[in-house]
Design a protein around this motif. Structure first.
Motif, mmCIF file in Angstrom:
data_model
loop_
_atom_site.group_PDB
_atom_site.id
_atom_site.type_symbol
_atom_site.label_atom_id
_atom_site.label_comp_id
_atom_site.label_asym_id
_atom_site.label_seq_id
_atom_site.Cartn_x
_atom_site.Cartn_y
_atom_site.Cartn_z
ATOM 1 N N HIS A 1 1.027 -1.490 15.917
ATOM 2 C CA HIS A 1 1.973 -0.443 16.330
ATOM 3 C C HIS A 1 2.528 0.311 15.120
ATOM 4 O O HIS A 1 2.905 1.481 15.234
ATOM 5 C CB HIS A 1 3.076 -1.042 17.204
ATOM 6 C CG HIS A 1 2.559 -1.480 18.531
ATOM 7 N ND1 HIS A 1 2.284 -0.599 19.543
ATOM 8 C CD2 HIS A 1 2.179 -2.697 18.993
ATOM 9 C CE1 HIS A 1 1.770 -1.254 20.579
ATOM 10 N NE2 HIS A 1 1.703 -2.534 20.275
ATOM 11 N N ALA A 2 2.544 -0.339 13.964
ATOM 12 C CA ALA A 2 2.984 0.338 12.734
ATOM 13 C C ALA A 2 2.004 1.447 12.351
ATOM 14 O O ALA A 2 2.426 2.543 11.996
ATOM 15 C CB ALA A 2 3.143 -0.661 11.592
ATOM 16 N N VAL A 3 0.700 1.171 12.421
ATOM 17 C CA VAL A 3 -0.246 2.246 12.063
ATOM 18 C C VAL A 3 -0.262 3.344 13.131
ATOM 19 O O VAL A 3 -0.566 4.500 12.829
ATOM 20 C CB VAL A 3 -1.677 1.735 11.742
ATOM 21 C CG1 VAL A 3 -1.647 0.811 10.512
ATOM 22 C CG2 VAL A 3 -2.342 1.075 12.917
ATOM 23 N N ASN B 1 2.544 -6.079 15.620
ATOM 24 C CA ASN B 1 3.442 -5.166 14.905
ATOM 25 C C ASN B 1 2.677 -4.261 13.937
ATOM 26 O O ASN B 1 2.983 -3.080 13.797
ATOM 27 C CB ASN B 1 4.511 -5.962 14.161
ATOM 28 C CG ASN B 1 5.437 -6.689 15.117
ATOM 29 O OD1 ASN B 1 5.639 -6.262 16.257
ATOM 30 N ND2 ASN B 1 5.994 -7.812 14.685
ATOM 31 N N SER B 2 1.689 -4.830 13.273
ATOM 32 C CA SER B 2 0.880 -4.052 12.325
ATOM 33 C C SER B 2 0.136 -2.926 13.045
ATOM 34 O O SER B 2 0.071 -1.780 12.562
ATOM 35 C CB SER B 2 -0.109 -4.994 11.625
ATOM 36 O OG SER B 2 -1.083 -4.281 10.909
ATOM 37 N N LEU C 1 2.521 4.354 14.583
ATOM 38 C CA LEU C 1 3.706 5.119 14.175
ATOM 39 C C LEU C 1 3.425 5.933 12.922
ATOM 40 O O LEU C 1 3.980 7.015 12.714
ATOM 41 C CB LEU C 1 4.862 4.134 13.957
ATOM 42 C CG LEU C 1 6.175 4.620 13.341
ATOM 43 C CD1 LEU C 1 6.681 5.883 14.011
ATOM 44 C CD2 LEU C 1 7.223 3.523 13.455
ATOM 45 N N ASP C 2 2.527 5.421 12.078
ATOM 46 C CA ASP C 2 2.175 6.109 10.831
ATOM 47 C C ASP C 2 1.145 7.213 11.065
ATOM 48 O O ASP C 2 0.766 7.922 10.140
ATOM 49 C CB ASP C 2 1.635 5.082 9.822
ATOM 50 C CG ASP C 2 1.438 5.680 8.435
ATOM 51 O OD1 ASP C 2 2.385 6.288 7.914
ATOM 52 O OD2 ASP C 2 0.320 5.550 7.883
ATOM 53 N N SER C 3 0.679 7.357 12.294
ATOM 54 C CA SER C 3 -0.260 8.423 12.613
ATOM 55 C C SER C 3 0.497 9.752 12.673
ATOM 56 O O SER C 3 1.722 9.771 12.770
ATOM 57 C CB SER C 3 -0.946 8.151 13.960
ATOM 58 O OG SER C 3 -1.529 6.859 13.961
ATOM 59 N N TRP D 1 0.833 -1.196 0.000
ATOM 60 C CA TRP D 1 0.000 0.000 0.000
ATOM 61 C C TRP D 1 0.871 1.250 0.000
ATOM 62 O O TRP D 1 0.581 2.213 -0.715
ATOM 63 C CB TRP D 1 -0.925 -0.029 1.217
ATOM 64 C CG TRP D 1 -1.926 1.089 1.266
ATOM 65 C CD1 TRP D 1 -1.928 2.154 2.118
ATOM 66 C CD2 TRP D 1 -3.086 1.248 0.435
ATOM 67 N NE1 TRP D 1 -3.019 2.956 1.874
ATOM 68 C CE2 TRP D 1 -3.750 2.432 0.845
ATOM 69 C CE3 TRP D 1 -3.628 0.496 -0.614
ATOM 70 C CZ2 TRP D 1 -4.920 2.885 0.247
ATOM 71 C CZ3 TRP D 1 -4.797 0.956 -1.207
ATOM 72 C CH2 TRP D 1 -5.425 2.134 -0.772
ATOM 73 N N LEU E 1 -1.630 4.326 6.057
ATOM 74 C CA LEU E 1 -1.556 2.861 5.970
ATOM 75 C C LEU E 1 -2.762 2.193 6.642
ATOM 76 O O LEU E 1 -3.058 1.024 6.398
ATOM 77 C CB LEU E 1 -0.263 2.352 6.633
ATOM 78 C CG LEU E 1 1.046 2.899 6.043
ATOM 79 C CD1 LEU E 1 2.241 2.428 6.877
ATOM 80 C CD2 LEU E 1 1.225 2.454 4.594
ATOM 81 N N LEU F 1 8.587 -1.710 10.990
ATOM 82 C CA LEU F 1 7.979 -2.348 12.162
ATOM 83 C C LEU F 1 6.991 -3.434 11.739
ATOM 84 O O LEU F 1 6.809 -4.437 12.427
ATOM 85 C CB LEU F 1 7.289 -1.269 13.004
ATOM 86 C CG LEU F 1 6.413 -1.647 14.190
ATOM 87 C CD1 LEU F 1 7.094 -2.657 15.100
ATOM 88 C CD2 LEU F 1 6.053 -0.406 14.991
ATOM 89 N N ASP F 2 6.370 -3.253 10.595
ATOM 90 C CA ASP F 2 5.399 -4.234 10.088
ATOM 91 C C ASP F 2 6.083 -5.407 9.390
ATOM 92 O O ASP F 2 5.421 -6.343 8.957
ATOM 93 C CB ASP F 2 4.429 -3.531 9.118
ATOM 94 C CG ASP F 2 3.274 -4.422 8.698
ATOM 95 O OD1 ASP F 2 2.590 -4.966 9.606
ATOM 96 O OD2 ASP F 2 3.046 -4.596 7.485
#
Lengths: 387, 387
Positions: B261-263, B258-259, B265-267, A224, B221, A265-266
């Motif tokens: 916490h990845a989003v 992890n996914s 971090l993407d905030s 994505w 993401l 991280l993902d």
């Protein structure tokens, strides 16, 4: 005996729209286009001199005063490409000395400590290919030459230009359309400054090539990012540069840094480049922007914990003031600038941020590679430093 | 004077497929379905007693021996829903005492320190709605009741069942199809164990409701996660539970943590819940699995740095042995278990992991809410503890 020499310097660049993911590992073809700011060579540059002679026995490389064997496939690929272009010239003009057949001596030095953990490979490969292009008197333009640097280190292609640079990912399988182009010169927006915070870190980071491969293979969010997020952001960032809109440029820069670290991280297992100190810096910049009610500073982090803070010269006192408050004790501050801006730190800061930062490097946007007559190689084709 | 009382206990649940994002903030309707494991009430539970009487003056709540005013909109919404269901019964059977019109006294206690930073709101709202359902003798099943708990705290709906629980996101705007269902009972896969590592952390985490709103609004993401990643993962995780395939379950659990916490971090600004200690634990678990050449342990992290490590009982010695090596000095180890498994730590570990961990809680999969005759409220409708 004839020894032909040439020299060049090349800059470091720090991506504001990140390159993360290869679609072709051998050719260093990326999964998305990227954008970077070229930093001033006064502060960070690689200086490379090259010599060719029929008397040399083999290709040799002295890197920061140490003789290194040229066994890296990437370096070999760069040399082969450059020799091929020279050979084409020699085939057309038979009176040219056959430099393409001569072994090369290469001497390269950085003006910044390797220990700082700054990615020096971009400047290194850029200086290498530009120095040899000069030696070979190649007619190709910088975008063409950038494709050769790209094979050495992907992000090196962006160090072939000064100012604001895009690496166009390209579509072709052979990579012939994957190259750097200038978005805008340093003169277009010369007020761009950068503070690099070198972070102390005891852990070994995942090498970026390994990390990229892992992300491409295992992150569910990555597709994505490269298909939807980056292409839109690329156009927006390009516009923000052309319009010199720092608020927009800064927001996109911070978002893209976070997006890149999010897909790390993902990945599985997850890859972490940001540590607790990096996070404190992120927080500090957001707090500063909030206090100012405007985006006057923007952080970005590559594949390691070091922070690069971009800001415009007119906000230097505010941005550096905010950093100085917490980091007055770290090395790298220029006394003249501290005095000029009247930066102060009352030592009352409760933050222990300085414990995690080992050094600050103050620099700004700069020019692309430069030819120079200052040679690191003597008439015998050996390093002037005598090693 | 008639005082009607009832009591219930309810468990904590820890999501293995994360709930992150609301499509309706007031009704706590999620942007994706989630899955959790209910933990044993022997180690972590909320015990709630409720009393209704026409002699009471107003709704009152004593939480862990402290009188709190019931001003939270979420609590008020839960009480209103339960009273409405009771009222419907009373309207149909006129001989029922009109409990729906009586003020409520509620006394609630956790058997674990709130200071541990464990999200206790799920167990709290689950115990509240189950205790009142018992008091009101409501005929609705647990999935129906879970919709009321959901309005209190989204993840609370999953604490209405033991074992392995799904919260189906639903499609309806009024949320009537957004509820918890049992995927499998605790008896189906009783070998599931959990070690909770309570992490010392000085910073205040972003509250999860605030964090979710920020992610939904700003992460590029996030849409991909909820539309593509989670729905596929939901089916895979459900199958792994039904097949008791720990390797698959564990991998999906780690990837989804992890996914999530990845989003975060993407905030924008980025949200960080994992700290350097959390990252060390992640690394430790991946190293353990690599050494064993199999996934025998899986980490997951909620909106805070605390780690929950899932593993099967047959691997208890290996998993706890690996943790004990670094964490023998933290509180919470049961001597009997340490002796039985012959766990050792030679103190030679170079790791400073123990500095970041304040406590370990050893538990496992457990049952859903239980009615109990053990009342925290006396005949006058006041807390037995006398506060």
């Amino acid at each position: 005996m004839g020894v032909y020499t040439a020299s060049a310097t090349a800059p470091v660049n720090i991506a504001t729209l990140k390159y993360w993911g290869k679609r072709d590992k051998k050719l260093n073809l990326p999964t998305n286009s990227s954008i970077s700011v070229t930093l001033s060579q006064a502060d960070l540059r690689t200086h490379t001199s090259v010599a060719a002679s029929s008397d040399f026995h083999e290709d040799k490389l002295w890197l920061n005063d140490k003789l290194e064997s040229i066994k890296s496939e990437r370096t070999i690929a760069c040399l082969a490409d450059l020799r091929k272009l020279r050979k084409e010239m020699e085939d057309q003009k038979s009176d040219l000395p056959p430099l393409s057949t001569y072994p090369l001596h290469i001497v390269s030095e950085n003006n910044f400590p390797t220990a700082a953990g700054l990615a020096s490979s971009a400047a290194g490969f850029a200086a290498l290919v530009v120095a040899i292009s000069r030696l070979y008197q190649l007619p190709q333009d910088m975008s063409e030459i950038s494709k050769i640097a790209r094979k050495g280190s992907g992000s090196a292609c962006r160090s072939l230009f000064g100012g604001y640079v895009a690496w166009i990912m390209g579509d072709l399988e052979n990579g012939e359309d994957s190259k750097a182009v200038e978005i805008a010169s340093a003169e277009h927006w010369p007020e761009m400054k950068a503070a690099i915070l070198v972070i102390s870190d005891d852990k070994k980071d995942t090498p970026s090539t390994t990390g990229m491969q892992s992300t491409v293979a295992s992150s569910d969010l990555f597709q994505w990012r490269v298909k939807e997020v980056v292409p839109r952001r690329f156009e927006e960032m390009k516009s923000s540069i052309l319009e010199k809109d720092f608020a927009k440029f800064g927001e996109l820069t911070m978002k893209d840094s976070n997006s890149f670290h999010a897909v790390c991280l993902d990945s599985y297992p997850p890859i972490f480049y940001l540590n607790d100190t990096s996070k404190k810096i992120i927080k500090l910049i957001h707090n500063l922007n909030e206090t100012e009610n405007a985006i006057i500073a923007a952080y970005t982090f590559d594949a390691g914990p070091n922070a690069v803070i971009y800001y415009e010269e007119k906000n230097e006192k505010k941005v550096l003031g905010s950093l100085y408050e917490h980091l007055s004790s770290v090395s790298g501050w220029k006394d003249s600038l501290v005095n000029e801006l009247n930066l102060t730190s009352d030592g009352s800061s409760n933050s222990d941020l300085h414990k995690g930062v080992s050094r600050i490097i103050l620099t700004g946007v700069g020019e692309g590679p430069q030819g120079t007559n200052d040679s690191l190689i003597n008439e015998q084709g050996l390093p002037c430093s005598g090693v």
